[in-house]
Design a protein around this motif. Structure first.
Motif, short mmCIF file in Angstrom:
data_model
loop_
_atom_site.label_atom_id
_atom_site.label_comp_id
_atom_site.label_asym_id
_atom_site.label_seq_id
_atom_site.Cartn_x
_atom_site.Cartn_y
_atom_site.Cartn_z
N ALA A 137 -3.54 11.69 2.17
CA ALA A 137 -2.57 10.67 2.60
C ALA A 137 -3.17 9.78 3.68
O ALA A 137 -2.98 8.56 3.67
CB ALA A 137 -1.30 11.34 3.11
N ALA A 138 -3.90 10.39 4.64
CA ALA A 138 -4.53 9.60 5.70
C ALA A 138 -5.59 8.66 5.13
O ALA A 138 -5.70 7.50 5.54
CB ALA A 138 -5.16 10.53 6.74
N ILE A 139 -6.37 9.15 4.17
CA ILE A 139 -7.38 8.32 3.54
C ILE A 139 -6.73 7.15 2.81
O ILE A 139 -7.18 6.00 2.90
CB ILE A 139 -8.25 9.16 2.58
N SER A 140 -5.64 7.42 2.09
CA SER A 140 -4.94 6.35 1.37
C SER A 140 -4.34 5.34 2.33
O SER A 140 -4.46 4.12 2.14
CB SER A 140 -3.84 6.95 0.48
N GLU A 141 -3.72 5.83 3.41
CA GLU A 141 -3.09 4.92 4.36
C GLU A 141 -4.13 4.09 5.12
O GLU A 141 -3.91 2.91 5.40
CB GLU A 141 -2.22 5.69 5.34
N SER A 142 -5.29 4.70 5.43
CA SER A 142 -6.34 3.94 6.11
C SER A 142 -6.83 2.81 5.22
O SER A 142 -7.12 1.71 5.70
CB SER A 142 -7.50 4.87 6.48
N ASN A 143 -6.90 3.08 3.92
CA ASN A 143 -7.30 2.02 2.99
C ASN A 143 -6.22 0.96 2.86
O ASN A 143 -6.53 -0.21 2.58
CB ASN A 143 -7.63 2.64 1.63
N GLY A 258 -0.92 -6.43 -3.89
CA GLY A 258 -0.55 -5.25 -4.67
C GLY A 258 -1.23 -4.00 -4.15
O GLY A 258 -0.63 -2.91 -4.09
N MET A 259 -2.49 -4.12 -3.76
CA MET A 259 -3.23 -2.98 -3.24
C MET A 259 -2.64 -2.49 -1.92
O MET A 259 -2.55 -1.28 -1.68
CB MET A 259 -4.70 -3.34 -3.07
N ALA A 260 -2.24 -3.41 -1.05
CA ALA A 260 -1.66 -3.01 0.23
C ALA A 260 -0.36 -2.23 0.02
O ALA A 260 -0.16 -1.16 0.62
CB ALA A 260 -1.40 -4.25 1.09
N VAL A 261 0.50 -2.75 -0.85
CA VAL A 261 1.76 -2.05 -1.14
C VAL A 261 1.47 -0.69 -1.75
O VAL A 261 2.06 0.33 -1.36
CB VAL A 261 2.63 -2.90 -2.09
N GLY A 262 0.53 -0.66 -2.70
CA GLY A 262 0.22 0.59 -3.39
C GLY A 262 -0.38 1.65 -2.48
O GLY A 262 -0.09 2.83 -2.62
N PHE A 264 0.03 1.98 0.85
CA PHE A 264 1.04 2.55 1.75
C PHE A 264 1.96 3.49 0.98
O PHE A 264 2.28 4.58 1.45
CB PHE A 264 1.85 1.43 2.42
N GLY A 265 2.37 3.07 -0.24
CA GLY A 265 3.20 3.94 -1.06
C GLY A 265 2.44 5.16 -1.55
O GLY A 265 2.98 6.27 -1.61
N GLY A 266 1.16 4.96 -1.88
CA GLY A 266 0.34 6.07 -2.35
C GLY A 266 0.15 7.13 -1.30
O GLY A 266 0.05 8.33 -1.61
N ALA A 267 0.09 6.72 -0.03
CA ALA A 267 -0.05 7.70 1.05
C ALA A 267 1.15 8.65 1.07
O ALA A 267 1.01 9.86 1.31
CB ALA A 267 -0.18 6.99 2.39
N SER A 309 -2.32 -5.14 -11.19
CA SER A 309 -3.62 -4.46 -11.23
C SER A 309 -3.98 -3.91 -9.86
O SER A 309 -4.45 -2.78 -9.73
CB SER A 309 -4.71 -5.43 -11.71
N GLY A 310 -3.75 -4.72 -8.83
CA GLY A 310 -4.03 -4.27 -7.47
C GLY A 310 -3.17 -3.09 -7.07
O GLY A 310 -3.64 -2.17 -6.38
N LEU A 311 -1.91 -3.08 -7.53
CA LEU A 311 -1.02 -1.95 -7.24
C LEU A 311 -1.61 -0.66 -7.78
O LEU A 311 -1.59 0.39 -7.11
CB LEU A 311 0.35 -2.21 -7.85
N GLY A 312 -2.16 -0.72 -8.99
CA GLY A 312 -2.77 0.47 -9.57
C GLY A 312 -4.09 0.82 -8.91
O GLY A 312 -4.35 1.98 -8.57
N ILE A 313 -4.94 -0.19 -8.71
CA ILE A 313 -6.26 0.03 -8.11
C ILE A 313 -6.15 0.60 -6.70
O ILE A 313 -7.05 1.30 -6.23
CB ILE A 313 -7.05 -1.30 -8.09
N SER A 314 -5.02 0.35 -6.06
CA SER A 314 -4.85 0.68 -4.64
C SER A 314 -5.26 2.11 -4.29
O SER A 314 -5.88 2.35 -3.25
CB SER A 314 -3.40 0.45 -4.23
#
Length: 388
Positions: A137-143, A258-262, A264-267, A309-314
């Motif tokens: 989660a930390a790795i995802s949020e840092s990204n 899309g990547m930014a949203v993804g 934060f949600g992915g974390a 695409s960015g949402l998924g790539i996130s």
């Protein structure tokens, strides 16, 4: 496994925020150079395949870093390597900004990538150690923090490209960001627990299991996907819609949004679900976004496809990296070095292959590489995910 993940809790202390902001600085380099490639290609007057060599130079830099990273980390420590990486990254940006010939731009991309990879992968190992079960989660949020900075960098690049300052002025953003960060948080660092020392000096000769290597191959596919979009999506967007190269670069902002949203949600998802499950869902979302982007010649639909695409790539990179660290047997620094090699191959091979295919068959047909990479990644995840 799901119960263990659900129990994880992410604590954002001051050292964690330092890593987050260092990754944001890293992102300003990555997305500025990605946005610059179509404009740079036009300025140099080279083919898509030759322009794709800039992605190859970035890949070689990351591979060299991966080979040297465990030794460098063991000798100099994580803190020194992270800051040295940011300094070298800025030297590479200066080389590109001041160079107006292919040898200089290729050298700049190589130096920036190799140095930045040092900071990136050491930071990921630090977050994994520092947050334990909440590491993914930390790795995802840092990204997520990083890609938010990338959105700003891409937008500033578009503005600079159309102004009297010129597109090269945007390449100075990482230099300024690094200086500000060093002045404000230079004395902060993650406490160096005994676990980090064990990770560096652990059982180096113990062989990795087959799941570790398959996880590396999945990371390769995921990074190839991301860099293919980063380096060539603006080119295809321009060709399909008639936009100028500079205007089409704003498509990257939609993708990064899309990547930014993804991320934060992915974390949050990574605190509740196994990384493999979240990653499979993200690949499906990427495929849907690619389909919209690839089939449409409309500007609005192009933005929608890139955002989706960015949402998924996130979460591709952070969760694929977390899977490698998890399969490393308690050796996060060595796993990060190996991840840099896998990611380096992916970041270079993906854009170069697509560029070569684009020269032969057109960029539109070449983008069929995307669903092929998604299929390979899905196969690797399903075959190697933990059954416990």
């Amino acid at each position: 496994m799901t119960t263990t993940v659900a129990a994880a809790r992410l604590t954002r202390d001051r050292p964690t925020w330092l890593i987050y902001l260092q990754l944001a600085t890293f992102a300003t380099y990555l997305y500025a150079l990605s946005a610059a490639l179509p404009t740079l290609r036009a300025e140099l007057g080279v083919s898509q395949a030759v322009a794709g060599l800039h992605g190859t130079a970035m890949a070689v830099g990351a591979i060299v870093t991966g080979l040297a990273l465990p030794t460098l980390t063991r000798r100099f420590g994580r803190r020194t390597i992270t800051w040295a990486g940011l300094v070298g990254m800025n030297a590479g940006m200066l080389t590109v900004a001041l160079g107006h010939a292919l040898p200089f731009t290729l050298s700049g991309y190589f130096l920036a990538s190799g140095s930045a990879s040092m900071a990136l992968y050491v930071s990921m190992a630090v977050l994994s150690d520092h947050h334990g079960l909440a590491g993914p989660a930390a790795i995802s949020e840092s990204n997520a923090v990083g890609v938010s900075a990338g959105i700003a960098a891409s937008y500033v690049f578009s503005l600079a490209a159309g102004s009297v300052l010129g597109w090269r002025s945007a390449l100075y953003i990482p230099i300024v960001a690094t200086a500000v960060l060093a002045l404000t948080m230079g004395r902060v660092w993650v406490p160096d627990p005994q676990q980090a020392a064990v990770a560096v000096s652990g059982p180096a000769k113990a062989p990795y299991g087959w799941r570790f290597h398959v996880a590396g191959a999945v990371l390769l596919c995921c990074v190839a996907l991301e860099f293919t979009f980063n380096l060539w999506a603006a080119e295809l967007f321009a060709q399909r819609t008639g936009l100028t190269a500079a205007t089409a670069a704003t498509g990257l902002s939609a993708m990064l949004g899309g990547m930014a949203v993804g991320r934060f949600g992915g974390a949050r998802l990574a605190l509740r679900l196994p990384p493999s499950t979240v990653l499979l869902g993200a690949l499906a979302v990427t495929l849907a976004g690619w389909a919209i982007f690839w089939t449409s010649a409309s500007v609005p639909l192009g933005y929608v496809g890139l955002a989706l695409s960015g949402l998924g790539i996130s979460v591709h990179f952070p969760l694929a990296l977390a899977r490698i660290i998890d399969a490393s047997g308690g050796r996060p620094d060595r796993a990060s070095g190996a991840a840099s090699i896998w990611a380096g191959v992916g970041s270079g091979a993906g854009p170069f292959v697509l560029g070569a295919l684009g020269d032969g068959f057109g960029t539109h047909a070449a983008f069929l590489l995307v669903p092929a990479l998604i299929g390979l990644a899905v196969g690797g995840i399903i075959s190697s995910r933990s059954r416990t």
